[in-house]
Scaffold this active site. Structure first.
Site, PDB file in Angstrom:
ATOM      1  N   ASP A  41       0.879  -1.185   0.000  1.00 55.83           N
ATOM      2  CA  ASP A  41       0.000   0.000   0.000  1.00 55.83           C
ATOM      3  C   ASP A  41       0.911   1.228   0.000  1.00 55.83           C
ATOM      4  O   ASP A  41       2.124   1.118   0.183  1.00 55.83           O
ATOM      5  CB  ASP A  41      -0.894  -0.009   1.251  1.00 55.83           C
ATOM      6  CG  ASP A  41      -1.806   1.220   1.319  1.00 55.83           C
ATOM      7  OD1 ASP A  41      -2.371   1.609   0.276  1.00 55.83           O
ATOM      8  OD2 ASP A  41      -1.934   1.812   2.404  1.00 55.83           O
ATOM      9  N   SER A  42       0.291   2.381  -0.160  1.00 51.77           N
ATOM     10  CA  SER A  42       1.056   3.633  -0.114  1.00 51.77           C
ATOM     11  C   SER A  42       1.619   3.902   1.286  1.00 51.77           C
ATOM     12  O   SER A  42       2.573   4.653   1.429  1.00 51.77           O
ATOM     13  CB  SER A  42       0.139   4.798  -0.493  1.00 51.77           C
ATOM     14  OG  SER A  42      -0.918   4.886   0.444  1.00 51.77           O
ATOM     15  N   CYS A  45      -4.685  -1.620  -1.698  1.00 48.60           N
ATOM     16  CA  CYS A  45      -4.769  -0.184  -1.957  1.00 48.60           C
ATOM     17  C   CYS A  45      -5.869   0.046  -2.990  1.00 48.60           C
ATOM     18  O   CYS A  45      -5.761  -0.439  -4.125  1.00 48.60           O
ATOM     19  CB  CYS A  45      -3.419   0.293  -2.484  1.00 48.60           C
ATOM     20  SG  CYS A  45      -3.425   2.039  -2.936  1.00 48.60           S
ATOM     21  N   GLU A 101      -2.414   8.831   8.428  1.00 42.72           N
ATOM     22  CA  GLU A 101      -0.948   8.772   8.287  1.00 42.72           C
ATOM     23  C   GLU A 101      -0.256   9.663   9.320  1.00 42.72           C
ATOM     24  O   GLU A 101       0.899   9.456   9.655  1.00 42.72           O
ATOM     25  CB  GLU A 101      -0.523   9.187   6.871  1.00 42.72           C
ATOM     26  CG  GLU A 101      -0.792   8.127   5.807  1.00 42.72           C
ATOM     27  CD  GLU A 101       0.090   6.881   5.937  1.00 42.72           C
ATOM     28  OE1 GLU A 101       1.224   6.975   6.436  1.00 42.72           O
ATOM     29  OE2 GLU A 101      -0.400   5.798   5.540  1.00 42.72           O
ATOM     30  N   CYS A 149     -11.021   2.683   0.502  1.00 45.33           N
ATOM     31  CA  CYS A 149      -9.591   2.942   0.733  1.00 45.33           C
ATOM     32  C   CYS A 149      -9.211   2.110   1.949  1.00 45.33           C
ATOM     33  O   CYS A 149      -9.922   2.125   2.969  1.00 45.33           O
ATOM     34  CB  CYS A 149      -9.367   4.428   0.996  1.00 45.33           C
ATOM     35  SG  CYS A 149      -7.739   4.808   1.670  1.00 45.33           S
ATOM     36  N   HIS A 156      -7.080   2.466   4.131  1.00 41.56           N
ATOM     37  CA  HIS A 156      -6.790   3.196   5.368  1.00 41.56           C
ATOM     38  C   HIS A 156      -8.030   3.292   6.273  1.00 41.56           C
ATOM     39  O   HIS A 156      -7.900   3.382   7.502  1.00 41.56           O
ATOM     40  CB  HIS A 156      -6.350   4.638   5.059  1.00 41.56           C
ATOM     41  CG  HIS A 156      -4.902   4.790   4.680  1.00 41.56           C
ATOM     42  ND1 HIS A 156      -4.392   4.339   3.487  1.00 41.56           N
ATOM     43  CD2 HIS A 156      -3.865   5.360   5.347  1.00 41.56           C
ATOM     44  CE1 HIS A 156      -3.097   4.630   3.437  1.00 41.56           C
ATOM     45  NE2 HIS A 156      -2.755   5.251   4.551  1.00 41.56           N
TER      46      HIS A 156
HETATM   47  N1  DGL Z   1      -4.747   3.047   1.171  1.00 36.69           N
HETATM   48  C1  DGL Z   1      -4.816   3.511  -0.165  1.00 36.69           C
HETATM   49  C2  DGL Z   1      -6.117   3.240  -0.829  1.00 36.69           C
HETATM   50  O1  DGL Z   1      -6.700   2.222  -0.490  1.00 36.69           O
HETATM   51  C3  DGL Z   1      -4.076   4.763  -0.555  1.00 36.69           C
HETATM   52  C4  DGL Z   1      -4.368   6.025   0.142  1.00 36.69           C
HETATM   53  C5  DGL Z   1      -3.468   7.135  -0.357  1.00 36.69           C
HETATM   54  O2  DGL Z   1      -2.255   6.930  -0.380  1.00 36.69           O
HETATM   55  O3  DGL Z   1      -3.986   8.188  -0.750  1.00 36.69           O
HETATM   56  O4  DGL Z   1      -6.569   3.923  -1.692  1.00 36.69           O
END
Ligand code: DGL
Length: 272
Positions: free
Chosen positions: A12-13, A75, A153, A187, A189
């Site tokens: 993931d990011s 992600c 984050e 997402c 996150h």
């Molecule tokens: N967790 C990621 C997603 O599911 C990326 C969030 C990001 O880096 O903007 O989209």
């Protein structure tokens, strides 16, 4: 090493993909995992498709270099813009969109489904297209909530609850008039703040965790391809990040319930 003993690669990011790691620990506790969080380049969700594709291909090359047996793009942003089918060649590659949409369609009673995700995910219409390809009568309402990624984050636990609740409520008020009964957390996150999202949306709205649904699907793929570990406990996760990030380790440790710091290394992702 025998194929089914090799680890599952997850990326993931940033810290979001650990929500999928948790699901792997719960559903397939014998599986080893290699996690890559691109903390040095987070967020992905407000970047162009070209940049996200470049970053994702480096993330994938890195995981492949460590001999993983499957890759999960934990992600929503990467899964929205990458061609998953084209990557399914030398090893199984799983994104988070399809399985979340199937779960949403199976859960909705009134066929009114909400989706929240990053700016790029929502602009791509990936969830909406997928939902309508399964059931064209479904109505889909989408809202980009990029700010949730920054909050998470940057260690959401250090902010007063009222402030976070207010930001979540304001963003989700978009759905007030649509009477949705399912909301896809598009997402990875977002499950980190699932209790707050749930409180704001109320008990009548079912939340779909896209990472969790992807992991359920991943288990079926591993079984079908005889790649599932026969172990039933003790699977470990090795963490790699593209930049040292105290917050990543704190958030991941809190969410997973064990200390990840001693088990994490920094990697120069630009070399892949
Ligand atoms: N967790 C990621 C997603 O599911 C990326 C969030 C990001 O880096 O903007 O989209």
């Amino acid at each position: 090493m025998s194929s089914n003993l090799r680890p599952i690669g997850v990326f993931d990011s940033g810290v979001g993909g650990i929500t999928a790691v948790k699901e792997i620990h719960d559903l397939m506790p014998g599986e080893d995992i290699i996690y890559f969080g691109d903390v040095g380049r987070v967020p992905y969700g407000n970047k162009s498709s070209d940049i996200i594709l470049k970053y994702a291909s480096q993330d994938i090359s890195f995981l492949k270099s460590l001999g993983v047996k499957m890759i999960i793009a934990a992600c929503g942003t990467v899964s929205s813009i990458i061609n998953i089918q084209s990557l399914n060649k030398d090893l199984p590659f799983i994104g988070v969109i399809n399985s979340a949409c199937i779960a949403a369609i199976n859960s909705t009673k009134n066929k009114k489904i909400g989706v929240i995700g990053t700016e790029t995910t929502i602009k791509s219409n990936s969830y909406s297209k997928c939902i309508k390809s399964i059931n064209k009568e479904a109505q889909v309402y989408q809202k980009a909530c990029q700010v949730f990624v920054s909050l998470i984050e940057n260690d959401i636990s250090s902010l007063p609850y009222d402030i976070v609740y207010g930001i979540v409520k304001e963003n989700l008020s978009y759905f007030n008039e649509f009477n949705i009964d399912v909301l896809i957390l598009g997402c990875t996150h977002y499950p980190i703040i699932e209790p707050i999202i749930s409180e704001v949306m109320g008990p009548e709205v079912k939340l779909i965790n896209s990472g969790k649904e992807a992991v359920k699907y991943a288990e079926s793929v591993l079984k079908n391809q005889n790649l599932k570990s026969s172990g039933t406990f003790g699977g470990k996760c090795s963490f790699f990040v593209s930049a040292g990030a105290k917050t990543f380790f704190e958030t991941a440790s809190r969410f997973l319930g064990y200390n990840v710091v001693g088990n994490a290394r920094e990697v120069n992702i630009g070399l892949y």
